[in-house]
Enzyme design. Structure first.
Site, PDB file in Angstrom:
ATOM      1  N   CYS A  87      -0.337   4.267   2.102  1.00  0.00           N
ATOM      2  CA  CYS A  87      -0.171   4.075   3.420  1.00  0.00           C
ATOM      3  C   CYS A  87       1.143   4.439   3.811  1.00  0.00           C
ATOM      4  O   CYS A  87       1.381   5.062   4.734  1.00  0.00           O
ATOM      5  CB  CYS A  87      -0.495   2.536   4.083  1.00  0.00           C
ATOM      6  SG  CYS A  87      -1.983   1.970   3.528  1.00  0.00           S
ATOM      7  N   ASP A  88       2.253   3.939   3.100  1.00  0.00           N
ATOM      8  CA  ASP A  88       3.633   4.117   3.507  1.00  0.00           C
ATOM      9  C   ASP A  88       4.497   4.948   2.632  1.00  0.00           C
ATOM     10  O   ASP A  88       5.777   4.988   3.041  1.00  0.00           O
ATOM     11  CB  ASP A  88       4.272   2.517   3.437  1.00  0.00           C
ATOM     12  CG  ASP A  88       3.333   1.634   4.390  1.00  0.00           C
ATOM     13  OD1 ASP A  88       2.961   2.097   5.428  1.00  0.00           O
ATOM     14  OD2 ASP A  88       3.288   0.401   4.034  1.00  0.00           O
ATOM     15  N   CYS A  95       0.844  -1.397  -0.030  1.00  0.00           N
ATOM     16  CA  CYS A  95       0.144   0.029  -0.148  1.00  0.00           C
ATOM     17  C   CYS A  95       0.811   1.337   0.128  1.00  0.00           C
ATOM     18  O   CYS A  95       1.345   1.570   1.030  1.00  0.00           O
ATOM     19  CB  CYS A  95      -0.802   0.005   1.100  1.00  0.00           C
ATOM     20  SG  CYS A  95      -1.900   1.432   1.320  1.00  0.00           S
TER      21      CYS A  95
END
Length: 309
Positions: free
Chosen positions: A136-137, A133
């Site tokens: 997300c990261d 993801c």
């Protein structure tokens, strides 16, 4: 909550759309989600291809709005999983973390999990530079060199998103051309920070002295040549596997694990529906996922009227 009308397993766009329609039909509707509500759209920075949003919409915002809309009509949300599903006369019994629940109809909309490369180092370094993801990261890799593996829409979208933080993004694809839509290909191939590596596969993810991702072992498919590519992180987007373990043994599945359904999302088991990415021949798009959920909920209401009420 020992007895409800319609149980929905999965809180992505399919489940949320089903929840909206089921709750509006004045059925007691409960949705279970064991992860992030909204599914993959909650992990997508900008959604540009959902009808009604000419300038696009942030994925997390859309997920929240879909949840609020369904809950405004009475849908209940449970943050937990359903471990088993079995049939009893007139009901389906869901084994949940809170105990057993009997539902008169069940819509399985559990979506899909990311496919992994299955190479050495991938599992051990997940969360240490290996991610599925970018939304997300990616922010953890400001000013770094990273890689994105894959050639479809998801991979290209996330490569483009990652350029907001990384100074250079290698887009690694096993073929000589991308599978993503034309507009995404054009953006990626024109981007100064994205460098495609064609006909290339990852054979290992290696760590540095700090226990974080330090390099990838690559192999060129055509020539067989190998090299190490220094990167600080790798984002993997090579497909998804349907989350249909609950359905195994209850309904026929194809070779990829997708449930066979008819045009009404019916599985053949009375009162059991499968919609979205868990079913065969899904287009795997946000708009069609929501449509599947609506179809399943409408048919579930008809089922309850005809066979249960």
């Amino acid at each position: 909550m020992s007895e409800i009308d319609i149980a929905i397993i999965g809180g992505g766009p399919t489940g949320l759309a089903a929840g909206l329609y089921a709750a509006r039909a004045r059925r007691r509707t409960v949705l279970w989600e064991r992860g992030v509500l909204g599914g993959q759209i909650a992990l997508t920075s900008l959604v540009e291809n959902y009808p009604g949003f000419a300038d696009g919409v942030l994925g997390p915002d859309l997920a929240i709005d879909m949840q609020r809309q369904a809950e405004s009509f009475g849908m209940e949300t449970v943050y937990g999983g359903v471990d088993r599903l079995r049939r009893e006369p007139g009901y389906w019994v869901l084994a949940t973390s809170e105990g057993e629940v009997r539902a008169r109809a069940v819509i399985v909309a559990a979506g899909a999990d990311p496919v992994k490369l299955g190479v050495p180092g991938e599992e051990a370094l997940t969360g240490r530079g290996v991610s599925y993801c970018a939304t997300c990261d990616a922010a953890f890799f400001g000013g770094e060199v990273v890689a994105v593996v894959g050639g479809g829409d998801a991979a290209v979208e996330e490569a483009l998103f990652t350029t907001r933080y990384a100074r250079h993004v290698y887009l690694i694809h096993r073929r000589d051309r991308l599978r993503a839509s034309a507009v995404l290909q054009q953006r990626a191939l024109a981007h100064e920070r994205i460098e495609p590596l064609w006909d290339t596969v990852v054979e290992e993810v290696a760590a540095g002295p700090d226990g974080q991702v330090a390099s990838l072992a690559l192999r060129h498919v055509a020539s067989g040549s190998r090299r190490d590519l220094p990167v600080a992180g790798v984002f993997i987007f090579i497909g998804h596997r349907p989350s249909t373990e609950l359905l195994r043994g209850l309904v026929p599945l194809d070779g990829g694990g997708h449930a066979y359904v008819n045009l009404w999302m019916e599985t053949g088991q009375p009162g059991l529906f499968a919609a979205g990415e868990v079913r065969v021949d899904s287009a795997r798009q946000l708009a069609t996922a929501a449509g599947d959920g609506v179809t399943a909920a409408v048919r579930a209401e008809h089922y309850l009227q005809q066979y249960v009420d």
